[in-house]
Design an enzyme around this catalytic site. Structure first.
Site, PDB file in Angstrom:
ATOM      1  N   TYR A 269      -3.107  -0.141   0.208  1.00  0.00           N
ATOM      2  CA  TYR A 269      -2.970  -0.124  -1.243  1.00  0.00           C
ATOM      3  C   TYR A 269      -1.684  -0.822  -1.682  1.00  0.00           C
ATOM      4  O   TYR A 269      -0.592  -0.489  -1.226  1.00  0.00           O
ATOM      5  CB  TYR A 269      -2.971   1.316  -1.723  1.00  0.00           C
ATOM      6  CG  TYR A 269      -3.136   1.518  -3.205  1.00  0.00           C
ATOM      7  CD1 TYR A 269      -4.397   1.494  -3.787  1.00  0.00           C
ATOM      8  CD2 TYR A 269      -2.049   1.773  -4.017  1.00  0.00           C
ATOM      9  CE1 TYR A 269      -4.576   1.716  -5.143  1.00  0.00           C
ATOM     10  CE2 TYR A 269      -2.207   2.001  -5.382  1.00  0.00           C
ATOM     11  CZ  TYR A 269      -3.471   1.965  -5.935  1.00  0.00           C
ATOM     12  OH  TYR A 269      -3.633   2.186  -7.285  1.00  0.00           O
TER      13      TYR A 269
ATOM     14  N   SER B  90      -5.954   3.071   5.572  1.00  0.00           N
ATOM     15  CA  SER B  90      -5.752   3.584   4.222  1.00  0.00           C
ATOM     16  C   SER B  90      -6.753   2.930   3.262  1.00  0.00           C
ATOM     17  O   SER B  90      -7.954   3.039   3.476  1.00  0.00           O
ATOM     18  CB  SER B  90      -4.299   3.366   3.797  1.00  0.00           C
ATOM     19  OG  SER B  90      -4.010   4.068   2.610  1.00  0.00           O
TER      20      SER B  90
ATOM     21  N   ASP C  54      -0.990  14.116   7.042  1.00  0.00           N
ATOM     22  CA  ASP C  54      -1.181  13.073   6.035  1.00  0.00           C
ATOM     23  C   ASP C  54      -1.254  13.695   4.637  1.00  0.00           C
ATOM     24  O   ASP C  54      -2.185  14.427   4.324  1.00  0.00           O
ATOM     25  CB  ASP C  54      -2.466  12.292   6.335  1.00  0.00           C
ATOM     26  CG  ASP C  54      -2.614  11.029   5.502  1.00  0.00           C
ATOM     27  OD1 ASP C  54      -1.903  10.889   4.479  1.00  0.00           O
ATOM     28  OD2 ASP C  54      -3.438  10.179   5.877  1.00  0.00           O
TER      29      ASP C  54
ATOM     30  N   HIS D 234       0.373   9.707   7.390  1.00  0.00           N
ATOM     31  CA  HIS D 234      -0.533   8.650   6.963  1.00  0.00           C
ATOM     32  C   HIS D 234      -0.594   7.493   7.954  1.00  0.00           C
ATOM     33  O   HIS D 234      -1.520   6.687   7.892  1.00  0.00           O
ATOM     34  CB  HIS D 234      -0.110   8.152   5.582  1.00  0.00           C
ATOM     35  CG  HIS D 234      -1.161   7.364   4.876  1.00  0.00           C
ATOM     36  ND1 HIS D 234      -2.465   7.813   4.735  1.00  0.00           N
ATOM     37  CD2 HIS D 234      -1.118   6.136   4.277  1.00  0.00           C
ATOM     38  CE1 HIS D 234      -3.162   6.907   4.075  1.00  0.00           C
ATOM     39  NE2 HIS D 234      -2.375   5.885   3.791  1.00  0.00           N
TER      40      HIS D 234
END
Length: 326
Positions: free
Chosen positions: A91, A186, A272, A301
């Site tokens: 992201y 992700s 996470d 994460h």
């Protein structure tokens, strides 16, 4: 957050997500419209000084024919079409610099690293693909752009771009169209999972800490970005909660997982706080094809980081390094 629940409870978790009845019709219409234009990579060699890897600035038509940028990296020493890995990034990131991300080309693959439209200004070297489509009111960031309607939602365009990336690689004479894998972490994992559900005939999938899975559940568990954008939007637009989640129902990774059949490798970190591990496990349990899951007890994460990549290298090598024409 240490872990959201004990590991046995995590493994037992199953999502309450229900996909829209016209999910398949929506995506068929979307992709049929995109496929009205041929998917072709336009390549421009880039001088990097690298001795073992060559890099091409790549452009292909995405949603509505909009140009999408990528890097195509290839081993200089090769004979015939190569197995290919199409990668999607996290992201806010972009394709970065030509000399970044040399792993897959160094391992003997044609490697297409794809920009996400409208992103690339946050970290990792930036991107080069704009999004010419505007949106209604949205929270700062990307997650709520166009979210008032499934047709205008930004991830309709992003997922379509990603499907077209795979189709462009399949049409490229440098790659073997029958030996293509997709990967990402992700947001990139969420995009790769969507592609696996929308594109038949992929040979493998690898996702770390996938975003956009079991979305409503995720917003109940974490206040971290990017889900914080959705929470902030709904805090301001209290009357749009059900409409918003109705839109998101067409973009949840669990629906794509139910349609994906390529052998898949998932991973998640129990600590996470960005993409809660139960959401990754929900996608894993929903996955229709052969699958494996690695859970990292003391990681967040980043999940397994480079150890996940080593797993993917081994798995992809076993599935993609034997020619489909042999």
């Amino acid at each position: 957050m240490l872990t959201e629940r004990d590991l046995p409870d995590l493994w037992a978790y199953r999502s309450a997500y229900r996909e829209p009845a016209d999910f398949d019709a929506f995506w068929k219409t979307t992709l049929d419209e995109a496929r009205a234009r041929p998917a072709r990579l336009r390549l421009e060699p880039v001088e990097t000084g690298l001795e073992t890897v060559e890099v091409h600035d790549a452009v292909f038509p995405g949603f509505d024919g909009h140009p999408v940028r990528a890097w195509l990296r290839l081993p200089r020493e090769r004979s015939g079409p190569l197995p290919a890995v199409v990668q999607f990034h996290g992201y806010g990131s972009g394709r970065g610099a030509p000399v970044d991300d040399l792993l897959w080309a160094s391992a003997g693959y044609a490697h297409l690293l794809v920009d996400t439209r409208g992103q690339g200004g946050a970290w990792a070297g930036g991107g080069a693909t704009g999004d010419p489509v505007g949106s209604g009111p949205s929270h700062p960031g990307f997650l709520t752009r166009g979210i008032e309607d499934r047709d205008t939602y930004v991830y309709r365009r992003v997922f379509t771009d990603a499907v077209r990336a795979v189709e462009a690689v399949r049409a490229c004479p440098l790659a073997d169209p029958e030996r293509i894998a997709v990967t990402g972490a992700s947001q990139g994992g969420g995009i790769a999972l969507a592609v696996a559900g929308l594109v038949p005939g992929l040979r493998a999938l690898h996702v770390q800490s996938p975003f956009l899975c079991d979305i409503r559940h995720a917003t109940r568990l974490t206040g971290e970005a990017p889900y914080a954008e959705l929470i902030g939007y709904l805090a301001a637009r209290r009357d749009l909660v059900e409409q918003t989640f109705a839109t998101l129902g067409y973009f949840d990774g669990l629906a794509f997982a139910r349609r994906a059949t390529a052998p898949a490798w998932f991973s998640a970190g129990l600590r996470d706080e960005v993409c809660p591990p139960s959401t990754a496990l929900a996608a894993y349990h929903a996955y229709a094809g052969p699958r494996q899951m690695r859970v990292w007890e003391f990681n967040g994460h980043d999940a397994g980081g480079s150890e996940d990549l080593a797993i993917a290298l081994s798995a992809f090598g076993a599935l993609l390094k034997t020619s489909s024409h042999a």
